[in-house]
Design a protein around this motif. Structure first.
Motif, short mmCIF file in Angstrom:
data_model
loop_
_atom_site.label_atom_id
_atom_site.label_comp_id
_atom_site.label_asym_id
_atom_site.label_seq_id
_atom_site.Cartn_x
_atom_site.Cartn_y
_atom_site.Cartn_z
N ALA A 1 -8.81 -0.88 -2.09
CA ALA A 1 -8.65 -2.33 -2.01
C ALA A 1 -7.34 -2.69 -1.31
O ALA A 1 -7.29 -3.60 -0.48
N LEU A 2 -6.27 -1.98 -1.64
CA LEU A 2 -4.98 -2.23 -0.99
C LEU A 2 -5.05 -1.89 0.49
O LEU A 2 -4.47 -2.58 1.34
N TRP A 3 -5.75 -0.80 0.81
CA TRP A 3 -5.92 -0.39 2.20
C TRP A 3 -6.67 -1.47 2.99
O TRP A 3 -6.29 -1.80 4.11
N GLU A 4 -7.71 -2.03 2.39
CA GLU A 4 -8.48 -3.06 3.06
C GLU A 4 -7.63 -4.32 3.29
O GLU A 4 -7.74 -4.98 4.33
N LEU A 5 -6.78 -4.65 2.33
CA LEU A 5 -5.88 -5.79 2.51
C LEU A 5 -4.92 -5.54 3.67
O LEU A 5 -4.65 -6.43 4.47
N ALA A 6 -4.39 -4.31 3.73
CA ALA A 6 -3.45 -3.97 4.80
C ALA A 6 -4.15 -4.00 6.16
O ALA A 6 -3.59 -4.47 7.15
N PHE B 1 0.83 -1.20 0.00
CA PHE B 1 0.00 0.00 0.00
C PHE B 1 0.87 1.26 0.00
O PHE B 1 0.66 2.18 -0.80
N ALA B 2 1.88 1.30 0.88
CA ALA B 2 2.76 2.47 0.97
C ALA B 2 3.54 2.66 -0.32
O ALA B 2 3.70 3.79 -0.81
N GLU B 3 4.03 1.56 -0.89
CA GLU B 3 4.81 1.65 -2.13
C GLU B 3 3.97 2.18 -3.27
O GLU B 3 4.42 3.00 -4.07
N GLU B 4 2.74 1.74 -3.37
CA GLU B 4 1.86 2.21 -4.45
C GLU B 4 1.58 3.70 -4.30
O GLU B 4 1.54 4.44 -5.29
N LEU B 5 1.42 4.18 -3.07
CA LEU B 5 1.21 5.61 -2.84
C LEU B 5 2.42 6.42 -3.30
O LEU B 5 2.26 7.48 -3.93
N ARG B 6 3.62 5.94 -2.99
CA ARG B 6 4.83 6.65 -3.39
C ARG B 6 4.96 6.70 -4.91
O ARG B 6 5.29 7.74 -5.49
N LEU B 7 4.68 5.57 -5.57
CA LEU B 7 4.81 5.51 -7.02
C LEU B 7 3.79 6.40 -7.72
O LEU B 7 4.12 7.09 -8.70
N LEU B 8 2.58 6.40 -7.22
CA LEU B 8 1.53 7.24 -7.83
C LEU B 8 1.88 8.72 -7.71
O LEU B 8 1.69 9.49 -8.66
N ARG B 9 2.39 9.13 -6.58
CA ARG B 9 2.75 10.55 -6.40
C ARG B 9 3.95 10.91 -7.27
O ARG B 9 3.99 12.02 -7.84
N ALA B 10 4.91 9.98 -7.38
CA ALA B 10 6.07 10.23 -8.23
C ALA B 10 5.65 10.38 -9.70
O ALA B 10 6.15 11.26 -10.41
N GLU B 11 4.73 9.54 -10.15
CA GLU B 11 4.24 9.63 -11.52
C GLU B 11 3.50 10.94 -11.76
O GLU B 11 3.57 11.51 -12.85
N ARG B 12 2.79 11.42 -10.75
CA ARG B 12 2.05 12.68 -10.88
C ARG B 12 3.01 13.88 -10.77
O ARG B 12 2.68 14.97 -11.26
N GLY B 13 4.17 13.68 -10.17
CA GLY B 13 5.18 14.73 -10.08
C GLY B 13 4.80 15.85 -9.13
O GLY B 13 5.07 17.03 -9.42
N VAL B 14 4.21 15.51 -7.98
CA VAL B 14 3.82 16.53 -7.00
C VAL B 14 4.52 16.23 -5.68
O VAL B 14 4.88 15.09 -5.38
N SER B 15 4.73 17.27 -4.90
CA SER B 15 5.31 17.12 -3.57
C SER B 15 4.20 16.76 -2.58
O SER B 15 3.01 16.83 -2.90
N LEU B 16 4.61 16.41 -1.37
CA LEU B 16 3.62 16.10 -0.34
C LEU B 16 2.75 17.31 -0.04
O LEU B 16 1.54 17.19 0.16
N ARG B 17 3.36 18.49 -0.01
CA ARG B 17 2.59 19.71 0.28
C ARG B 17 1.63 20.02 -0.87
O ARG B 17 0.49 20.46 -0.64
N GLU B 18 2.07 19.81 -2.10
CA GLU B 18 1.18 20.03 -3.24
C GLU B 18 0.03 19.03 -3.22
O GLU B 18 -1.12 19.39 -3.56
N LEU B 19 0.33 17.80 -2.86
CA LEU B 19 -0.72 16.79 -2.75
C LEU B 19 -1.74 17.20 -1.70
O LEU B 19 -2.95 17.07 -1.90
#
Length: 280
Positions: free
Chosen positions: A77-82, A18-36
């Motif tokens: 779905a990933l959150w529910e699995l976690a 779950f955590a890895e997918e969140l990091r990859l999605l944000r990297a693909e979108r090209g935004v910082s945590l504050r922008e998110l």
């Protein structure tokens, strides 16, 4: 709408996946945590904790991220699995503790023990010791449980209904004096205006919650969640369909239980029958 993202085997541990997918999605979108945070809401530090695996957050946050990234249902779905992973019991329990502290109304069915909110220190200590706790950790857990119970004594205390199986009241502590003190405390709490106690007698027969300790919590927003627990683990049920199924079972149990007045008399009879001194 973008095609549904396919999950690979990058990580086999649900929380890390779950955590890895969140990091990859944000990297693909090209935004910082504050922008998110500006786009989605919530504090940016929460998203950092989600991506580091330090927390799982709530379904509302995850659904907002699914919407932002265009991955409908994937992150949820990933959150529910976690959340369903047995190793994440402490995370789920912390989330439950927050919801309990904020609840305006609670109702519970207890098949085998006095509800935690109504336990005396001695009762809690014996249970926790049977679970393997000792020393400072045992003392801390007993103190924490007593602190939870104090919420029922506040001026703005939540409404609380507990349906107790008859087995609860026929399973004493090892020390008769401590057991009497627990029954007296239960009787006293049952006279408070914000607390309703009902006893489910053995004669009620089988039902849908025979071996399931279930607590329902309603927040100020009106949303209801359920906590289902065994002696080994627990599950926080937040999805509305799951909560409704449990609520239907609870309603049937409550309808089969004795009235509050009859239940008070039952508890008082248990007090009369309880031994005053240890047997020799």
């Amino acid at each position: 709408m973008p095609p549904r993202r396919v999950i690979t085997g990058r990580s086999q541990e649900p929380r890390q996946m779950f955590a890895e997918e969140l990091r990859l999605l944000r990297a693909e979108r090209g935004v910082s945590l504050r922008e998110l945070a500006d786009k989605v809401g919530w504090d940016w530090s929460l998203f950092g904790k989600l991506e580091n695996g330090h927390t799982l957050g709530s379904p509302e946050v995850v659904q907002a991220l699914d919407h932002y990234y265009g991955t409908p249902g994937l992150l949820l779905a990933l959150w529910e699995l976690a959340m369903a992973d047995p190793t994440q019991f402490k995370e789920r329990y912390r989330r439950y503790m927050v919801l309990e502290a904020e609840a305006v109304s609670m109702w519970q069915y207890s098949p085998s023990i006095i509800p935690g909110l109504l336990q005396t220190p001695e009762y809690a200590r014996e249970l926790l010791m049977e679970g393997g706790l000792r020393g400072d950790e045992l003392d801390a857990q007993v103190e924490a449980r007593m602190g939870r119970g104090e919420a029922l004594l506040r001026d703005d205390a939540p409404q609380f209904r507990a349906v107790l199986s008859e087995a609860v009241l026929r399973t004493p502590l090892q020390d008769p004096e401590e057991w009497r003190a627990q029954l007296e405390h239960l009787d006293l709490m049952g006279h408070r205006l914000n607390i309703t106690l009902q006893v489910l007698p053995f004669s009620a027969g089988h039902h849908g919650l025979t071996n399931t300790d279930t607590m329902f919590l309603r927040g100020a927003s009106g949303q209801t969640v359920a906590w289902v627990e065994t002696g080994y683990s627990g599950e926080l049920v937040q999805e509305s369909a799951g909560v409704e199924r449990l609520q239907l079972r609870y309603d049937r149990v409550r309808d089969s239980a004795q009235s509050p007045g009859e239940s008070r008399q039952f508890i008082e009879r248990m007090l009369e029958e309880a031994p005053c001194e240890p047997s020799i």
